[in-house]
Design an enzyme around this catalytic site. Structure first.
Site, short mmCIF file in Angstrom:
data_model
loop_
_atom_site.label_atom_id
_atom_site.label_comp_id
_atom_site.label_asym_id
_atom_site.label_seq_id
_atom_site.Cartn_x
_atom_site.Cartn_y
_atom_site.Cartn_z
N SER A 29 0.83 -1.21 0.00
CA SER A 29 0.00 0.00 0.00
C SER A 29 0.86 1.26 0.00
CB SER A 29 -0.96 0.00 1.19
OG SER A 29 -0.26 -0.18 2.40
N GLU A 30 2.01 1.23 0.72
CA GLU A 30 2.94 2.36 0.67
C GLU A 30 4.39 1.88 0.76
OE1 GLU A 30 -0.74 4.47 1.31
OE2 GLU A 30 0.12 2.88 2.53
N THR A 31 5.24 2.59 0.06
CA THR A 31 6.69 2.47 0.21
C THR A 31 7.21 3.81 0.70
OG1 THR A 31 6.89 0.81 -1.54
CG2 THR A 31 8.87 2.04 -0.97
#
Length: 294
Positions: free
Chosen positions: A49-51
């Site tokens: 979902s996020e880096t």
């Protein structure tokens, strides 16, 4: 020879692997020279979902000793303004992997300065409050329809700074029903282009299963969906807690909460509302480390 940069994955809002919300963390030096295009490609490759990309601010800084860093977050689609679980994951890498000895770490972000402290086994994040405004239910008829088989809607509020919509369902759900409930993701995606995250929340009681393994009661629970960001359901959403804290403080007339995000992986969170700031407390577990070959 291909250039390489370190990369880690961390399960946030849990202290055991395969629960909570996984985030990738890719620390960058101040002169890394990596373009935004490549940062986005890395986020797409990781497909979480996020880096998160923490960055040293000068050549004199280090991940081991500095107390201020730049920080950016990318979904598989685009850069975003605020992300809680990937901030928690980044702090875990700095404190637990690099052994940073600072009393607190400040991240310079698109949402201003975010401060994280480590307190025993918990990380305390200091975030801006996600202020909400009441909405007309009729403005979201298509979105409400996409929720499918629900008992009804109690409230709809919107946080314009984050573009998050909060929908509170009417009481009466059991925890099992709420965790198993499925909405129509395709219809949700097409229902609006006004927001990037939908928060669905309810108030539960202990006799409906809304307690943790040791019997502690959750003040409220939630689930979060972001198909507009190519994240159908986010396992545990730290930034959403800033919106939930503002909403539920008015409903419950309190400022300290113990809550759970009821995704398949799930995660427990402590929240403290302090006027225009929200403290979000959770655990984290480093689960993988390696090198990204560019």
């Amino acid at each position: 020879m291909a250039a390489s940069i370190p990369i880690y994955t961390v399960d946030a809002f849990t202290d055991v692997p395969f629960e909570g919300n996984p985030a990738a963390v890719c620390p960058l030096t101040c002169n890394s020279g990596i373009s935004d295009h490549i940062l986005q490609k890395i986020a797409i490759e990781m497909n979480l979902s996020e880096t998160a990309f923490p960055k040293l601010l000068s050549s004199d800084d280090s991940f081991e000793k500095s107390n201020t860093f730049g920080l950016r977050w990318f979904t598989p689609k685009e850069e975003i303004k605020l992300c809680g679980h990937a901030t928690l994951a980044t702090a875990a890498i700095l404190f637990d992997k690099f052994g940073n000895s600072s009393g607190s770490i400040t991240f310079q972000t698109l949402s201003g300065d975010l401060i994280v402290r480590k307190e025993g086994g918990l990380f305390r994040m200091d975030f801006p409050t996600g202020y909400t405004e009441t909405q007309e239910l009729s403005d979201y008829n298509k979105l409400i329809t996409s929720l499918g088989d629900i008992t009804g809607v109690e409230d709809v509020v919107y946080c314009s700074s984050l573009r998050y919509l909060l929908v509170r369902l009417k009481d009466g759900w059991t925890r099992k029903q709420f965790e198993e409930w499925q909405l129509q993701m395709g219809d949700l995606h097409k229902s609006t282009d006004k927001l990037i995250v939908l928060i669905v929340t309810i108030k539960g009681s202990p006799d409906q299963g809304f307690s943790d393994k040791t019997g502690n009661h959750y003040d409220f629970v939630s689930r979060c969906f972001a198909p507009w960001m190519k994240v159908p359901e986010d396992p545990v959403t730290g930034s959403a807690q800033t919106v939930l804290a503002h909403y539920w403080s008015k409903v419950l007339n309190k400022t300290k909460f113990y809550v759970r995000q009821c995704s398949e992986r799930g995660g427990d969170i402590q929240i403290i509302l302090r006027d225009d700031r929200v403290d979000i407390l959770g655990k984290a577990r480093i689960v993988m480390e390696g090198k990204f070959m560019l």
